[in-house]
Design a protein around this motif. Structure first.
Motif, PDB file in Angstrom:
ATOM      1  N   LEU A  66       7.735  15.801   0.111  1.00  0.00           N
ATOM      2  CA  LEU A  66       8.754  16.663  -0.495  1.00  0.00           C
ATOM      3  C   LEU A  66       8.411  16.919  -1.961  1.00  0.00           C
ATOM      4  CD1 LEU A  66      11.314  17.875   0.807  1.00  0.00           C
ATOM      5  CD2 LEU A  66      12.627  16.037  -0.259  1.00  0.00           C
ATOM      6  N   ASN A  67       7.913  15.876  -2.628  1.00  0.00           N
ATOM      7  CA  ASN A  67       7.511  15.995  -4.033  1.00  0.00           C
ATOM      8  C   ASN A  67       6.333  16.960  -4.197  1.00  0.00           C
ATOM      9  OD1 ASN A  67       7.720  14.916  -6.884  1.00  0.00           O
ATOM     10  ND2 ASN A  67       5.608  14.326  -6.435  1.00  0.00           N
ATOM     11  N   THR A 111       4.600  10.203  -7.130  1.00  0.00           N
ATOM     12  CA  THR A 111       5.528  10.507  -8.220  1.00  0.00           C
ATOM     13  C   THR A 111       4.765  10.981  -9.462  1.00  0.00           C
ATOM     14  OG1 THR A 111       6.990   8.765  -7.388  1.00  0.00           O
ATOM     15  CG2 THR A 111       7.454   9.583  -9.590  1.00  0.00           C
ATOM     16  N   MET A 112       3.535  10.454  -9.631  1.00  0.00           N
ATOM     17  CA  MET A 112       2.690  10.838 -10.765  1.00  0.00           C
ATOM     18  C   MET A 112       1.859  12.086 -10.444  1.00  0.00           C
ATOM     19  SD  MET A 112       1.429   6.959 -11.712  1.00  0.00           S
ATOM     20  CE  MET A 112       0.434   7.399 -13.132  1.00  0.00           C
ATOM     21  N   ASN A 113       2.096  12.709  -9.245  1.00  0.00           N
ATOM     22  CA  ASN A 113       1.396  13.920  -8.803  1.00  0.00           C
ATOM     23  C   ASN A 113      -0.110  13.724  -8.658  1.00  0.00           C
ATOM     24  OD1 ASN A 113       3.594  15.816  -8.525  1.00  0.00           O
ATOM     25  ND2 ASN A 113       3.771  15.756 -10.768  1.00  0.00           N
ATOM     26  N   ASP A 114      -0.514  12.513  -8.306  1.00  0.00           N
ATOM     27  CA  ASP A 114      -1.925  12.224  -8.053  1.00  0.00           C
ATOM     28  C   ASP A 114      -2.126  12.257  -6.541  1.00  0.00           C
ATOM     29  OD1 ASP A 114      -4.491  11.203  -7.715  1.00  0.00           O
ATOM     30  OD2 ASP A 114      -4.311   9.857  -9.438  1.00  0.00           O
ATOM     31  N   ARG A 115      -2.426  13.448  -5.995  1.00  0.00           N
ATOM     32  CA  ARG A 115      -2.489  13.639  -4.547  1.00  0.00           C
ATOM     33  C   ARG A 115      -3.617  12.812  -3.910  1.00  0.00           C
ATOM     34  NH1 ARG A 115      -0.473  17.342  -0.620  1.00  0.00           N
ATOM     35  NH2 ARG A 115      -1.259  16.518   1.354  1.00  0.00           N
ATOM     36  N   ALA A 116      -4.754  12.741  -4.561  1.00  0.00           N
ATOM     37  CA  ALA A 116      -5.911  12.037  -3.988  1.00  0.00           C
ATOM     38  C   ALA A 116      -5.626  10.544  -3.815  1.00  0.00           C
ATOM     39  CB  ALA A 116      -7.146  12.252  -4.872  1.00  0.00           C
ATOM     40  N   MET A 117      -5.094   9.903  -4.873  1.00  0.00           N
ATOM     41  CA  MET A 117      -4.798   8.476  -4.788  1.00  0.00           C
ATOM     42  C   MET A 117      -3.657   8.212  -3.815  1.00  0.00           C
ATOM     43  SD  MET A 117      -7.073   7.024  -6.555  1.00  0.00           S
ATOM     44  CE  MET A 117      -6.429   5.347  -6.525  1.00  0.00           C
ATOM     45  N   TRP A 118      -2.690   9.130  -3.803  1.00  0.00           N
ATOM     46  CA  TRP A 118      -1.596   8.986  -2.819  1.00  0.00           C
ATOM     47  C   TRP A 118      -2.144   8.977  -1.404  1.00  0.00           C
ATOM     48  CZ3 TRP A 118      -0.244  12.708   0.925  1.00  0.00           C
ATOM     49  CH2 TRP A 118       0.873  12.376   1.711  1.00  0.00           C
ATOM     50  N   GLN A 119      -3.020   9.926  -1.089  1.00  0.00           N
ATOM     51  CA  GLN A 119      -3.581  10.036   0.260  1.00  0.00           C
ATOM     52  C   GLN A 119      -4.376   8.776   0.622  1.00  0.00           C
ATOM     53  OE1 GLN A 119      -3.050  13.066   2.256  1.00  0.00           O
ATOM     54  NE2 GLN A 119      -3.415  11.398   3.709  1.00  0.00           N
ATOM     55  N   GLU A 178       0.834  -1.200   0.000  1.00  0.00           N
ATOM     56  CA  GLU A 178       0.000   0.000   0.000  1.00  0.00           C
ATOM     57  C   GLU A 178       0.874   1.257   0.000  1.00  0.00           C
ATOM     58  OE1 GLU A 178      -3.855  -1.825   2.437  1.00  0.00           O
ATOM     59  OE2 GLU A 178      -2.140  -0.969   3.522  1.00  0.00           O
ATOM     60  N   SER A 179       1.946   1.226   0.808  1.00  0.00           N
ATOM     61  CA  SER A 179       2.860   2.363   0.855  1.00  0.00           C
ATOM     62  C   SER A 179       3.575   2.553  -0.476  1.00  0.00           C
ATOM     63  CB  SER A 179       3.881   2.152   1.979  1.00  0.00           C
ATOM     64  OG  SER A 179       4.788   3.219   2.060  1.00  0.00           O
ATOM     65  N   ASN A 180       3.957   1.449  -1.121  1.00  0.00           N
ATOM     66  CA  ASN A 180       4.626   1.533  -2.425  1.00  0.00           C
ATOM     67  C   ASN A 180       3.699   2.128  -3.495  1.00  0.00           C
ATOM     68  OD1 ASN A 180       6.908   0.407  -1.339  1.00  0.00           O
ATOM     69  ND2 ASN A 180       6.536  -1.655  -2.144  1.00  0.00           N
ATOM     70  N   ILE A 181       2.450   1.681  -3.478  1.00  0.00           N
ATOM     71  CA  ILE A 181       1.484   2.211  -4.454  1.00  0.00           C
ATOM     72  C   ILE A 181       1.290   3.709  -4.241  1.00  0.00           C
ATOM     73  CG2 ILE A 181      -0.952   2.159  -5.186  1.00  0.00           C
ATOM     74  CD1 ILE A 181      -0.904  -0.875  -4.563  1.00  0.00           C
ATOM     75  N   ALA A 182       1.214   4.112  -2.967  1.00  0.00           N
ATOM     76  CA  ALA A 182       1.056   5.534  -2.656  1.00  0.00           C
ATOM     77  C   ALA A 182       2.232   6.338  -3.203  1.00  0.00           C
ATOM     78  CB  ALA A 182       0.951   5.716  -1.139  1.00  0.00           C
ATOM     79  N   LEU A 183       3.448   5.788  -3.068  1.00  0.00           N
ATOM     80  CA  LEU A 183       4.637   6.505  -3.547  1.00  0.00           C
ATOM     81  C   LEU A 183       4.590   6.688  -5.070  1.00  0.00           C
ATOM     82  CD1 LEU A 183       7.390   7.761  -2.858  1.00  0.00           C
ATOM     83  CD2 LEU A 183       8.422   5.498  -3.191  1.00  0.00           C
ATOM     84  N   VAL A 184       4.110   5.670  -5.785  1.00  0.00           N
ATOM     85  CA  VAL A 184       4.008   5.783  -7.247  1.00  0.00           C
ATOM     86  C   VAL A 184       3.020   6.889  -7.618  1.00  0.00           C
ATOM     87  CG1 VAL A 184       3.421   4.607  -9.402  1.00  0.00           C
ATOM     88  CG2 VAL A 184       4.602   3.357  -7.588  1.00  0.00           C
TER      89      VAL A 184
END
Length: 590
Positions: free
Chosen positions: A263-264, A224-232, A215-221
């Motif tokens: 940071l990103n 990186t793709m600047n998708d804040r909602a999916m990251w959160q 789950e953490s790895n998917i969030a990081l991807v």
């Protein structure tokens, strides 16, 4: 049910619990340890202690304690029992080194575990499962930058075994590893596909550690793709999972990845807070590599925030730790300033070796055939060459007999030259035949070198008595070699020490030193010595440093010694000693 059966049942239950990462497996292991001690079963006690060591490494991240426990368990056993447990002890040690980023030690211990796995008194399923895990861990040790043949060899073996065993957790780990490669190559869509496949499998098994990591790895991807909602979304899921698990090593990675994402997104202050939490986790488990990395990220983050004092503070710590790491030859896989070039070079070498393996094997076979042909040629040629020499000797004797009373002094000198030449030629041919036979048929067995020295002294007793020589030696070891060749080796060296000696009492001493992988022998004499410029030549066939009038012989003895030593994987050279004589130094493997 016997005590041994109860212990094995408890170990099996603990394994099943561990696979789901519930932390109530330790009481089962401790109960098994109590039973093993009560039964006074040394092997089962060591086995359970090793399993507890792995628990401490895997679930509480106490790597130093786990290392100490595994080693103590192994050392507590008799040699015969150590063989049965060596694979597991080596694996536990490799895992501890792996998690603390000591890549060299981890690799060595994993390879050793694979080597000794077949000696384990365990089921085939157990062996396949551990073999899969070791291959997968070896793959993880390597760089995630590409899918070269060497890395894929480990990966494919692990994936095939996990598939055969229907090991969902193992298969998901393989998917996640391929996702990391895709991510590092900026193939983010492919990375997400692999990661979500891995996550789907872990959701079926409820394996919390992997679930939280994926789950953490998917969030990081997504970050990186600047998708804040999916990251959160995935970051919140990971935090919930890993908080329930509460293991430092998982939280270390989580906080670091969250800090990287923030940071990103430009949230520097929040990123710094997460890097500090990651640093605390790294310090808690004693992970030198991650401690160093967190200081680097903190330095960069503080610089972006404009706090240059804190940036310098963490940058200075990072530089010092990195330098210390390089100086100590540790963390070479992580210290990019030094390791990247080395790893890429090694990667290329491994690839070349892999591609040329069949070619090398064919070449070795050709060499074996060639050596056999040369030995047959030397044997046949030596016999065929001796025939005309014998004929010359026979006819010169007949000629001498027929001309008896008719020869002048000059005639006798000429005939003696012919007789001497024929005699020397016959000797050279015999020596050539002897040289060709060295190592032709080697009978390996334990050879007591002290007994060999006694036989050599018996063979040389007339020379020893004639020259009033003394032979001394240490209590020599037993080596795995060929007794006949060992006698030939020591007899050549000792006889040379007596023969090339102008002392009133020639002295030859034999001593040795036990090194980690070899025995180092020294045959020392008080003879005439060998000038430095000729020391490399004396081991060449038919090389002589003196005239035949001074010393007899064909100059083949030391070349035979060199051939014997090299046959057993050793080396030989000569040095001058304090008496002006020679020290012949050679090695033989244990």
């Amino acid at each position: 049910m016997s005590e041994q059966d109860k212990i094995q049942q408890l170990l099996q239950q603990a394994t099943q619990v561990n696979q789901k990462l519930r932390k109530n497996s330790l009481p089962m292991l401790e109960e098994a340890l109590h039973l093993a001690k009560a039964a006074k079963d040394a092997y089962l006690t060591a086995l359970v202690n090793t399993r507890i060591a792995f628990y401490r490494a895997s679930f509480t991240n106490e790597y130093a304690i786990a290392l100490s426990m595994a080693r103590a368990a192994y050392n507590s056993l008799r040699p015969a029992d150590r063989v049965k447990l060596k694979h597991l002890c080596q694996y536990v040690c490799g895992y501890c080194y792996h998690q603390t980023n000591d890549t060299v030690q981890a690799n060595d211990h994993y390879i050793s575990a694979l080597k000794h796995l077949n000696e384990a008194p365990e089921s085939e399923e157990y062996k396949k499962r551990l073999e899969a895990q070791i291959n997968f861990n070896l793959f993880l040790l390597c760089n995630y930058s590409n899918k070269n043949a060497v890395l894929l060899e480990y990966y494919n073996r692990a994936f095939d075994l996990y598939t055969e065993l229907h090991d969902t957790e193992g298969i998901s780990g393989c998917y996640n590893a391929m996702a990391r490669i895709a991510y590092n190559n900026a193939n983010y869509t492919e990375a997400l596909q692999y990661m979500k496949q891995a996550l789907q499998l872990t959701e079926q098994t409820q394996e919390l550690s992997s679930k939280g990591a994926y789950e953490s790895n998917i969030a990081l991807v997504y970050a990186t793709m600047n998708d804040r909602a999916m990251w959160q979304q995935y970051m919140d899921q990971a935090f919930a999972t890993l908080t329930e698990l509460n293991t430092p090593v998982n939280l270390l990675v989580f906080y670091h990845q969250k800090g990287t994402a923030l940071l990103n997104f430009g949230e520097v202050a929040a990123a710094i807070e997460n890097f500090h939490q990651s640093l605390q986790m790294a310090e808690r488990i004693g992970d030198d590599y991650d401690i160093t990395i967190q200081h680097n990220y903190l330095s960069q983050a503080y610089a972006q925030l404009g706090n240059y004092e804190r940036a310098f503070y963490h940058g200075d710590i990072y530089s010092k730790r990195l330098q210390a790491s390089i100086d100590n030859q540790k963390d070479f896989a992580a210290a990019k300033a030094r390791s990247l070039f080395e790893f890429e070079q090694k990667e290329k070498e491994n690839q070349q070796l892999l591609e040329k393996q069949e070619q090398i094997e064919r070449y070795v076979k050709k060499l074996e055939y060639s050596n056999e042909d040369l030995q047959r040629f030397a044997h046949v040629a030596s016999h065929d060459l001796r025939e005309p020499v014998r004929m010359v000797s026979s006819y010169i004797q007949l000629l001498e007999k027929n001309l008896e009373g008719k020869m002048t002094d000059t005639d006798r000198v000429y005939i003696n030259f012919v007789k001497d030449g024929a005699h020397r030629m016959d000797g050279l041919i015999r020596d050539l035949l002897e040289y060709s036979k060295v190592t032709k048929e080697t009978n390996y067995s334990p050879v007591d070198l002290h007994a060999v020295l006694h036989k050599v002294q018996h063979n040389l007793q007339e020379l020893i008595k004639e020259r009033n020589a003394t032979i001394t030696c240490d209590a020599l070891p037993v080596v795995h070699a060929d007794e006949t060749l060992m006698i030939q080796l020591f007899q050549n060296l000792i006889s040379n020490g007596i023969k090339y000696n102008t002392s009133a009492q020639p002295q030859v001493a034999v001593r040795y030193q036990h090194e980690p992988d070899t025995y180092v022998f020294v045959v020392s004499d008080n003879g005439i010595g060998i000038p430095e410029q000729f020391r490399h030549k004396v081991f060449e066939i038919f090389q002589r440093l003196h005239s035949r009038q001074e010393y007899s012989g064909s100059g083949i003895g030391l070349s035979i010694c060199k051939r014997i030593i090299e046959h057993f994987g050793g080396e030989i050279h000569v040095e001058q000693n304090a008496s002006g004589g020679s020290d012949f130094v050679f090695t033989i493997a244990h």
